[in-house]
Design a protein around this motif. Structure first.
Motif, PDB file in Angstrom:
ATOM      1  N   ARG A  23       0.860  -1.187   0.000  1.00 56.22           N
ATOM      2  CA  ARG A  23       0.000   0.000   0.000  1.00 56.22           C
ATOM      3  C   ARG A  23       0.893   1.233   0.000  1.00 56.22           C
ATOM      4  NH1 ARG A  23      -5.204  -0.565   2.551  1.00 56.22           N
ATOM      5  NH2 ARG A  23      -5.545  -2.768   2.876  1.00 56.22           N
ATOM      6  N   VAL A  24       0.538   2.198  -0.814  1.00 55.04           N
ATOM      7  CA  VAL A  24       1.288   3.449  -0.839  1.00 55.04           C
ATOM      8  C   VAL A  24       0.306   4.620  -0.876  1.00 55.04           C
ATOM      9  CG1 VAL A  24       1.602   3.374  -3.350  1.00 55.04           C
ATOM     10  CG2 VAL A  24       3.141   4.748  -1.970  1.00 55.04           C
ATOM     11  N   ILE A  25       0.531   5.579   0.029  1.00 54.73           N
ATOM     12  CA  ILE A  25      -0.249   6.818   0.034  1.00 54.73           C
ATOM     13  C   ILE A  25       0.601   7.881  -0.631  1.00 54.73           C
ATOM     14  CG2 ILE A  25      -1.115   8.697   1.490  1.00 54.73           C
ATOM     15  CD1 ILE A  25      -2.056   6.623   3.462  1.00 54.73           C
ATOM     16  N   GLY A  26      -0.022   8.689  -1.474  1.00 57.22           N
ATOM     17  CA  GLY A  26       0.750   9.729  -2.117  1.00 57.22           C
ATOM     18  C   GLY A  26      -0.099  10.796  -2.767  1.00 57.22           C
ATOM     19  N   LYS A  27       0.604  11.801  -3.241  1.00 58.77           N
ATOM     20  CA  LYS A  27       0.003  12.912  -3.971  1.00 58.77           C
ATOM     21  C   LYS A  27       0.163  12.639  -5.457  1.00 58.77           C
ATOM     22  CE  LYS A  27       0.366  17.903  -4.588  1.00 58.77           C
ATOM     23  NZ  LYS A  27       1.065  19.118  -4.151  1.00 58.77           N
ATOM     24  N   VAL A  28      -0.922  12.770  -6.194  1.00 58.72           N
ATOM     25  CA  VAL A  28      -0.878  12.539  -7.639  1.00 58.72           C
ATOM     26  C   VAL A  28      -0.178  13.731  -8.291  1.00 58.72           C
ATOM     27  CG1 VAL A  28      -2.221  12.170  -9.742  1.00 58.72           C
ATOM     28  CG2 VAL A  28      -2.998  11.176  -7.578  1.00 58.72           C
ATOM     29  N   LYS A  57     -13.413  -3.437 -13.858  1.00 58.40           N
ATOM     30  CA  LYS A  57     -12.314  -2.756 -13.170  1.00 58.40           C
ATOM     31  C   LYS A  57     -11.832  -1.567 -13.978  1.00 58.40           C
ATOM     32  CE  LYS A  57     -10.504  -6.510 -10.462  1.00 58.40           C
ATOM     33  NZ  LYS A  57      -9.323  -7.204  -9.993  1.00 58.40           N
ATOM     34  N   ASP A  58     -11.565  -0.514 -13.258  1.00 60.09           N
ATOM     35  CA  ASP A  58     -11.025   0.678 -13.879  1.00 60.09           C
ATOM     36  C   ASP A  58     -10.415   1.514 -12.770  1.00 60.09           C
ATOM     37  OD1 ASP A  58     -12.362   3.256 -16.082  1.00 60.09           O
ATOM     38  OD2 ASP A  58     -10.345   2.515 -15.777  1.00 60.09           O
ATOM     39  N   SER A  59      -9.308   2.127 -13.030  1.00 57.46           N
ATOM     40  CA  SER A  59      -8.710   3.003 -12.033  1.00 57.46           C
ATOM     41  C   SER A  59      -9.640   4.185 -11.794  1.00 57.46           C
ATOM     42  CB  SER A  59      -7.354   3.506 -12.532  1.00 57.46           C
ATOM     43  OG  SER A  59      -6.781   4.336 -11.568  1.00 57.46           O
ATOM     44  N   ASN A  60      -9.752   4.601 -10.549  1.00 55.11           N
ATOM     45  CA  ASN A  60     -10.638   5.726 -10.235  1.00 55.11           C
ATOM     46  C   ASN A  60      -9.897   6.861  -9.540  1.00 55.11           C
ATOM     47  OD1 ASN A  60     -10.225   4.582  -7.735  1.00 55.11           O
ATOM     48  ND2 ASN A  60     -12.370   4.581  -7.145  1.00 55.11           N
ATOM     49  N   LEU A  61      -8.630   7.052  -9.837  1.00 54.09           N
ATOM     50  CA  LEU A  61      -7.863   8.127  -9.206  1.00 54.09           C
ATOM     51  C   LEU A  61      -8.403   9.468  -9.681  1.00 54.09           C
ATOM     52  CD1 LEU A  61      -4.207   6.788  -9.580  1.00 54.09           C
ATOM     53  CD2 LEU A  61      -5.813   6.421  -7.714  1.00 54.09           C
ATOM     54  N   SER A  62      -8.983  10.220  -8.753  1.00 50.48           N
ATOM     55  CA  SER A  62      -9.526  11.517  -9.142  1.00 50.48           C
ATOM     56  C   SER A  62      -9.205  12.622  -8.144  1.00 50.48           C
ATOM     57  CB  SER A  62     -11.044  11.427  -9.339  1.00 50.48           C
ATOM     58  OG  SER A  62     -11.676  11.050  -8.139  1.00 50.48           O
ATOM     59  N   ILE A  69      -3.237   0.204  -3.614  1.00 52.15           N
ATOM     60  CA  ILE A  69      -2.808  -1.143  -3.261  1.00 52.15           C
ATOM     61  C   ILE A  69      -2.407  -1.784  -4.570  1.00 52.15           C
ATOM     62  CG2 ILE A  69      -3.471  -3.376  -2.303  1.00 52.15           C
ATOM     63  CD1 ILE A  69      -5.622  -1.837  -0.682  1.00 52.15           C
ATOM     64  N   GLY A  70      -1.192  -2.304  -4.606  1.00 52.60           N
ATOM     65  CA  GLY A  70      -0.728  -2.878  -5.860  1.00 52.60           C
ATOM     66  C   GLY A  70       0.458  -3.796  -5.676  1.00 52.60           C
ATOM     67  N   LYS A  71       0.858  -4.414  -6.767  1.00 51.72           N
ATOM     68  CA  LYS A  71       2.004  -5.317  -6.760  1.00 51.72           C
ATOM     69  C   LYS A  71       3.250  -4.566  -7.177  1.00 51.72           C
ATOM     70  CE  LYS A  71      -0.285  -9.684  -7.677  1.00 51.72           C
ATOM     71  NZ  LYS A  71      -0.291 -10.872  -8.527  1.00 51.72           N
ATOM     72  N   GLN A  85      -7.943   4.080  -3.634  1.00 48.47           N
ATOM     73  CA  GLN A  85      -8.923   4.831  -2.855  1.00 48.47           C
ATOM     74  C   GLN A  85      -8.564   6.311  -2.918  1.00 48.47           C
ATOM     75  OE1 GLN A  85     -11.610   3.564  -1.086  1.00 48.47           O
ATOM     76  NE2 GLN A  85     -12.173   5.673  -0.737  1.00 48.47           N
ATOM     77  N   ASN A  86      -9.517   7.141  -3.268  1.00 49.09           N
ATOM     78  CA  ASN A  86      -9.303   8.579  -3.231  1.00 49.09           C
ATOM     79  C   ASN A  86      -9.341   9.041  -1.774  1.00 49.09           C
ATOM     80  OD1 ASN A  86      -9.164   9.273  -6.079  1.00 49.09           O
ATOM     81  ND2 ASN A  86     -11.256   8.524  -6.152  1.00 49.09           N
ATOM     82  N   LEU A  87      -8.430   9.945  -1.406  1.00 51.45           N
ATOM     83  CA  LEU A  87      -8.319  10.413  -0.018  1.00 51.45           C
ATOM     84  C   LEU A  87      -8.578  11.901   0.147  1.00 51.45           C
ATOM     85  CD1 LEU A  87      -5.146   8.409   1.086  1.00 51.45           C
ATOM     86  CD2 LEU A  87      -7.551   7.825   1.461  1.00 51.45           C
ATOM     87  N   GLY A  88      -9.002  12.566  -0.906  1.00 54.46           N
ATOM     88  CA  GLY A  88      -9.349  13.969  -0.785  1.00 54.46           C
ATOM     89  C   GLY A  88      -8.258  14.912  -1.259  1.00 54.46           C
ATOM     90  N   GLU A  89      -8.407  16.149  -0.856  1.00 56.56           N
ATOM     91  CA  GLU A  89      -7.526  17.210  -1.354  1.00 56.56           C
ATOM     92  C   GLU A  89      -6.470  17.652  -0.351  1.00 56.56           C
ATOM     93  OE1 GLU A  89      -7.769  17.969  -4.594  1.00 56.56           O
ATOM     94  OE2 GLU A  89      -9.327  16.437  -4.579  1.00 56.56           O
ATOM     95  N   SER A  90      -6.478  17.084   0.844  1.00 52.44           N
ATOM     96  CA  SER A  90      -5.519  17.517   1.860  1.00 52.44           C
ATOM     97  C   SER A  90      -5.153  16.343   2.764  1.00 52.44           C
ATOM     98  CB  SER A  90      -6.120  18.644   2.701  1.00 52.44           C
ATOM     99  OG  SER A  90      -5.225  19.038   3.705  1.00 52.44           O
TER     100      SER A  90
END
Length: 114
Positions: A23-28, A57-62, A69-71, A85-90
């Motif tokens: 799992r990786v959290i980050g800023k797009v 299935k489709d990526s939903n990064l918005s 979560i990935g390999k 998972q989208n986590l918002g703007e902040s």
């Protein structure tokens, strides 16, 4: 995902073998048709190969901040998306990085399925 997966930043990602689910959290930073570039919690960069568009299935990064979560790919710094998972703007990336570091410092408290 239905199993524990390790939280990683760009530096910790390099410690895992190809194919490990993480799992990786980050800023797009950029989003293209087939991949996204994230600034991970430690400030490093991770390339996310996005899921192909299919009926199910489709990526939903918005959002600006996301969790993927990935390999882990064969190249360091590359993850193939399984879920996101989208986590918002902040998000406080410094705090997110501390969480990553703590999960690695205390594996008995934070199981990773290994």
């Amino acid at each position: 995902m239905d199993r524990p997966t390790p939280r990683v930043n760009a530096a910790k990602l390099a410690e895992y073998q190809t194919g490990k689910v993480v799992r990786v959290i980050g800023k797009v930073l950029s989003l293209e048709t087939e991949q996204a570039l994230l600034e991970a919690a430690d400030g490093g960069q991770v390339v996310v190969k996005l899921m192909k568009a299919t009926p199910r299935k489709d990526s939903n990064l918005s959002d600006t901040f996301v969790e993927v979560i990935g390999k882990k790919g064969s190249d360091d710094g590359v993850v193939t998306e399984l879920s996101s998972q989208n986590l918002g703007e902040s998000i406080d990336l410094e705090l997110a990085n501390k969480v990553v570091e703590l999960t690695h410092a205390y594996p008995d408290v934070f199981p990773t399925g290994e």
